[in-house]
Write a protein that holds these residues in place. Structure first.
Motif, PDB file in Angstrom:
ATOM      1  N   ASP A   3       0.837  -1.187   0.000  1.00  0.00           N
ATOM      2  CA  ASP A   3       0.000   0.000   0.000  1.00  0.00           C
ATOM      3  C   ASP A   3       0.878   1.245   0.000  1.00  0.00           C
ATOM      4  O   ASP A   3       2.091   1.173   0.187  1.00  0.00           O
ATOM      5  CB  ASP A   3      -1.010  -0.019   1.159  1.00  0.00           C
ATOM      6  CG  ASP A   3      -0.381   0.117   2.540  1.00  0.00           C
ATOM      7  OD1 ASP A   3       0.768   0.557   2.650  1.00  0.00           O
ATOM      8  OD2 ASP A   3      -1.062  -0.221   3.520  1.00  0.00           O
ATOM      9  N   ILE A  30      -5.129  11.140   2.193  1.00  0.00           N
ATOM     10  CA  ILE A  30      -5.201   9.809   1.593  1.00  0.00           C
ATOM     11  C   ILE A  30      -4.526   8.794   2.512  1.00  0.00           C
ATOM     12  O   ILE A  30      -5.074   7.726   2.793  1.00  0.00           O
ATOM     13  CB  ILE A  30      -4.545   9.800   0.190  1.00  0.00           C
ATOM     14  CG1 ILE A  30      -5.383  10.624  -0.788  1.00  0.00           C
ATOM     15  CG2 ILE A  30      -4.367   8.368  -0.317  1.00  0.00           C
ATOM     16  CD1 ILE A  30      -4.702  10.873  -2.122  1.00  0.00           C
ATOM     17  N   GLY A  33      -6.554   7.841   5.470  1.00  0.00           N
ATOM     18  CA  GLY A  33      -7.829   7.195   5.181  1.00  0.00           C
ATOM     19  C   GLY A  33      -9.011   8.137   5.137  1.00  0.00           C
ATOM     20  O   GLY A  33     -10.147   7.699   4.984  1.00  0.00           O
ATOM     21  N   ARG A  36     -10.130   9.199  -0.458  1.00  0.00           N
ATOM     22  CA  ARG A  36      -9.802   8.111  -1.375  1.00  0.00           C
ATOM     23  C   ARG A  36      -9.415   8.765  -2.699  1.00  0.00           C
ATOM     24  O   ARG A  36     -10.125   9.642  -3.187  1.00  0.00           O
ATOM     25  CB  ARG A  36     -11.008   7.201  -1.553  1.00  0.00           C
ATOM     26  CG  ARG A  36     -10.745   6.025  -2.453  1.00  0.00           C
ATOM     27  CD  ARG A  36     -11.992   5.133  -2.503  1.00  0.00           C
ATOM     28  NE  ARG A  36     -11.876   4.147  -3.537  1.00  0.00           N
ATOM     29  CZ  ARG A  36     -11.321   2.957  -3.379  1.00  0.00           C
ATOM     30  NH1 ARG A  36     -10.849   2.619  -2.194  1.00  0.00           N
ATOM     31  NH2 ARG A  36     -11.259   2.101  -4.365  1.00  0.00           N
ATOM     32  N   MET A  42      -5.002   7.253  -8.855  1.00  0.00           N
ATOM     33  CA  MET A  42      -4.491   5.891  -8.625  1.00  0.00           C
ATOM     34  C   MET A  42      -3.548   5.476  -9.753  1.00  0.00           C
ATOM     35  O   MET A  42      -2.496   4.873  -9.505  1.00  0.00           O
ATOM     36  CB  MET A  42      -5.646   4.890  -8.545  1.00  0.00           C
ATOM     37  CG  MET A  42      -6.483   4.991  -7.318  1.00  0.00           C
ATOM     38  SD  MET A  42      -7.814   3.760  -7.444  1.00  0.00           S
ATOM     39  CE  MET A  42      -8.981   4.421  -6.283  1.00  0.00           C
ATOM     40  N   GLU A  46       0.387   4.565  -9.428  1.00  0.00           N
ATOM     41  CA  GLU A  46       0.921   3.302  -9.940  1.00  0.00           C
ATOM     42  C   GLU A  46       2.118   3.562 -10.869  1.00  0.00           C
ATOM     43  O   GLU A  46       3.152   2.901 -10.765  1.00  0.00           O
ATOM     44  CB  GLU A  46      -0.168   2.535 -10.692  1.00  0.00           C
ATOM     45  CG  GLU A  46       0.298   1.196 -11.214  1.00  0.00           C
ATOM     46  CD  GLU A  46      -0.814   0.414 -11.869  1.00  0.00           C
ATOM     47  OE1 GLU A  46      -1.209  -0.618 -11.292  1.00  0.00           O
ATOM     48  OE2 GLU A  46      -1.289   0.844 -12.948  1.00  0.00           O
ATOM     49  N   VAL A  55      -3.159  -0.036  -8.880  1.00  0.00           N
ATOM     50  CA  VAL A  55      -4.547   0.382  -8.722  1.00  0.00           C
ATOM     51  C   VAL A  55      -5.300  -0.623  -7.864  1.00  0.00           C
ATOM     52  O   VAL A  55      -6.130  -0.248  -7.040  1.00  0.00           O
ATOM     53  CB  VAL A  55      -5.215   0.556 -10.105  1.00  0.00           C
ATOM     54  CG1 VAL A  55      -6.719   0.748  -9.970  1.00  0.00           C
ATOM     55  CG2 VAL A  55      -4.583   1.720 -10.863  1.00  0.00           C
ATOM     56  N   TRP A  58      -6.042  -0.396  -3.998  1.00  0.00           N
ATOM     57  CA  TRP A  58      -7.121   0.416  -3.431  1.00  0.00           C
ATOM     58  C   TRP A  58      -8.434  -0.348  -3.335  1.00  0.00           C
ATOM     59  O   TRP A  58      -9.390   0.146  -2.756  1.00  0.00           O
ATOM     60  CB  TRP A  58      -7.328   1.683  -4.276  1.00  0.00           C
ATOM     61  CG  TRP A  58      -6.081   2.460  -4.414  1.00  0.00           C
ATOM     62  CD1 TRP A  58      -5.212   2.429  -5.470  1.00  0.00           C
ATOM     63  CD2 TRP A  58      -5.488   3.331  -3.462  1.00  0.00           C
ATOM     64  NE1 TRP A  58      -4.150   3.259  -5.226  1.00  0.00           N
ATOM     65  CE2 TRP A  58      -4.287   3.832  -4.004  1.00  0.00           C
ATOM     66  CE3 TRP A  58      -5.867   3.762  -2.186  1.00  0.00           C
ATOM     67  CZ2 TRP A  58      -3.469   4.712  -3.321  1.00  0.00           C
ATOM     68  CZ3 TRP A  58      -5.042   4.657  -1.507  1.00  0.00           C
ATOM     69  CH2 TRP A  58      -3.864   5.116  -2.082  1.00  0.00           C
TER      70      TRP A  58
END
Length: 64
Positions: A3, A30, A33, A36, A42, A46, A55, A58
């Motif tokens: 993560d 982000i 938490g 998002r 995303m 990546e 991706v 998530w």
């Protein structure tokens, strides 16, 4: 796969935020938490992490 929080350990988060075209405060949200990332973000994460944070990282856990 890892993560984003794990990936950024020991790295400069401000530099990373700028590299994916967001402000450091949004990256902090982000990581905590509270927010998002969008699908577009995303994809940028990546790419910037060279696939270390994909991706799919998530996606919610699907332990059924």
């Amino acid at each position: 796969m890892q993560d984003l929080k794990d990936y950024l350990k020991g790295k400069n988060k401000g530099d990373f935020a700028r590299s994916v075209e967001i402000v450091p405060a949004y990256l902090s949200q982000i990581l905590s938490g509270k927010k998002r990332p969008s699908f577009d973000l995303m994809l940028r994460i990546e790419k910037e992490t060279k696939g270390a944070v994909s991706v799919s990282a998530w996606a919610p856990d699907s332990a059924a």
